[in-house]
Design a protein around this motif. Structure first.
Motif, short mmCIF file in Angstrom:
data_model
loop_
_atom_site.label_atom_id
_atom_site.label_comp_id
_atom_site.label_asym_id
_atom_site.label_seq_id
_atom_site.Cartn_x
_atom_site.Cartn_y
_atom_site.Cartn_z
N TYR A 93 0.83 -1.20 0.00
CA TYR A 93 0.00 0.00 0.00
C TYR A 93 0.86 1.25 0.00
O TYR A 93 0.50 2.26 -0.61
N LEU A 94 2.00 1.20 0.69
CA LEU A 94 2.92 2.34 0.67
C LEU A 94 3.51 2.52 -0.72
O LEU A 94 3.62 3.64 -1.21
N ILE A 95 3.90 1.42 -1.34
CA ILE A 95 4.57 1.48 -2.64
C ILE A 95 3.61 1.91 -3.75
O ILE A 95 3.95 2.75 -4.57
N ARG A 96 2.42 1.36 -3.77
CA ARG A 96 1.47 1.65 -4.85
C ARG A 96 0.46 2.74 -4.52
O ARG A 96 -0.17 3.30 -5.41
N GLY A 97 0.24 2.99 -3.23
CA GLY A 97 -0.75 3.97 -2.81
C GLY A 97 -2.14 3.35 -2.78
O GLY A 97 -2.35 2.20 -3.17
N THR A 98 -3.10 4.12 -2.29
CA THR A 98 -4.50 3.71 -2.25
C THR A 98 -5.32 4.89 -2.74
O THR A 98 -4.78 5.95 -3.05
N ARG A 99 -6.62 4.73 -2.74
CA ARG A 99 -7.44 5.86 -3.16
C ARG A 99 -7.43 6.97 -2.11
O ARG A 99 -7.79 8.10 -2.40
N PHE A 100 -7.02 6.65 -0.89
CA PHE A 100 -6.95 7.64 0.17
C PHE A 100 -5.54 8.16 0.42
O PHE A 100 -5.35 9.10 1.18
N MET A 101 -4.54 7.52 -0.20
CA MET A 101 -3.15 7.85 0.11
C MET A 101 -2.31 7.82 -1.16
O MET A 101 -2.41 6.88 -1.95
N ALA A 102 -1.50 8.83 -1.35
CA ALA A 102 -0.60 8.86 -2.50
C ALA A 102 0.49 7.81 -2.32
O ALA A 102 0.85 7.45 -1.20
N LYS A 103 1.01 7.31 -3.44
CA LYS A 103 2.07 6.29 -3.35
C LYS A 103 3.35 6.94 -2.85
O LYS A 103 3.65 8.10 -3.13
N ARG A 104 4.11 6.16 -2.09
CA ARG A 104 5.43 6.56 -1.60
C ARG A 104 6.39 5.43 -1.93
O ARG A 104 6.73 4.61 -1.09
N ASP A 105 6.78 5.41 -3.19
CA ASP A 105 7.54 4.29 -3.73
C ASP A 105 9.01 4.37 -3.35
O ASP A 105 9.76 5.15 -3.90
N PHE A 106 9.41 3.54 -2.42
CA PHE A 106 10.81 3.41 -2.03
C PHE A 106 11.41 2.13 -2.60
O PHE A 106 12.57 1.83 -2.36
N PHE A 107 10.64 1.40 -3.39
CA PHE A 107 11.04 0.08 -3.89
C PHE A 107 11.59 0.13 -5.32
O PHE A 107 12.69 -0.32 -5.59
N LEU A 108 10.80 0.67 -6.24
CA LEU A 108 11.18 0.60 -7.66
C LEU A 108 12.35 1.50 -8.06
O LEU A 108 13.18 1.07 -8.86
N PRO A 109 12.48 2.74 -7.58
CA PRO A 109 13.64 3.55 -8.00
C PRO A 109 14.99 2.90 -7.70
O PRO A 109 15.84 2.80 -8.59
#
Length: 127
Positions: A93-109
């Motif tokens: 949910y942190l990586i992809r985000g939800t409809r209530f929360m923007a994504k915070r991608d620390f995985f893919l970069p």
């Protein structure tokens, strides 16, 4: 929950033939270990810089560091395969985000950067 992202290399038959001719498996294990460790460290650094806390109503909640601590390393196949990534239930949910929360991608970069380095290390080993 979402699917897990996985990085694999296709065409291992040609690669393994070339590797058998030129090098030992210990060299490959060293590259796998080095790159997995670097990726693990990069993910932990990125998670610390991106996950800086959040608001719950009018109250700011500081980060606990659980996601950073959950990013661990595991080696399989006698050291020829390395695995790293967050182990918390909520990390997708942190990586992809939800409809209530923007994504915070620390995985893919960090993964994209390390993938290029891993490929160049293997290519240098094959020459």
């Amino acid at each position: 929950m979402g699917k897990r992202t996985q990085f694999t290399i296709n065409g291992l038959n040609g690669l393994s033939k070339k590797l058998k001719d030129n090098i030992t498996l210990n060299d490959v294990k060293r590259i796998v270990k080095t790159n997995t460790t670097e990726l693990n460290s990069a993910m932990q650094r990125e998670s610390q810089s991106i996950l800086t806390g959040h608001w719950e109503g009018s109250k700011f909640v500081k980060p606990t560091g659980a996601t950073k601590r959950s990013i661990t390393i595991r080696f399989t196949s006698g050291g020829l395969s390395g695995h790293t990534g967050p182990q918390t239930e909520y990390s997708p949910y942190l990586i992809r985000g939800t409809r209530f929360m923007a994504k915070r991608d620390f995985f893919l970069p960090p993964l994209r950067i390390q993938k290029k380095k891993f490929k160049s290390d293997l290519e240098r080993l094959m020459k």
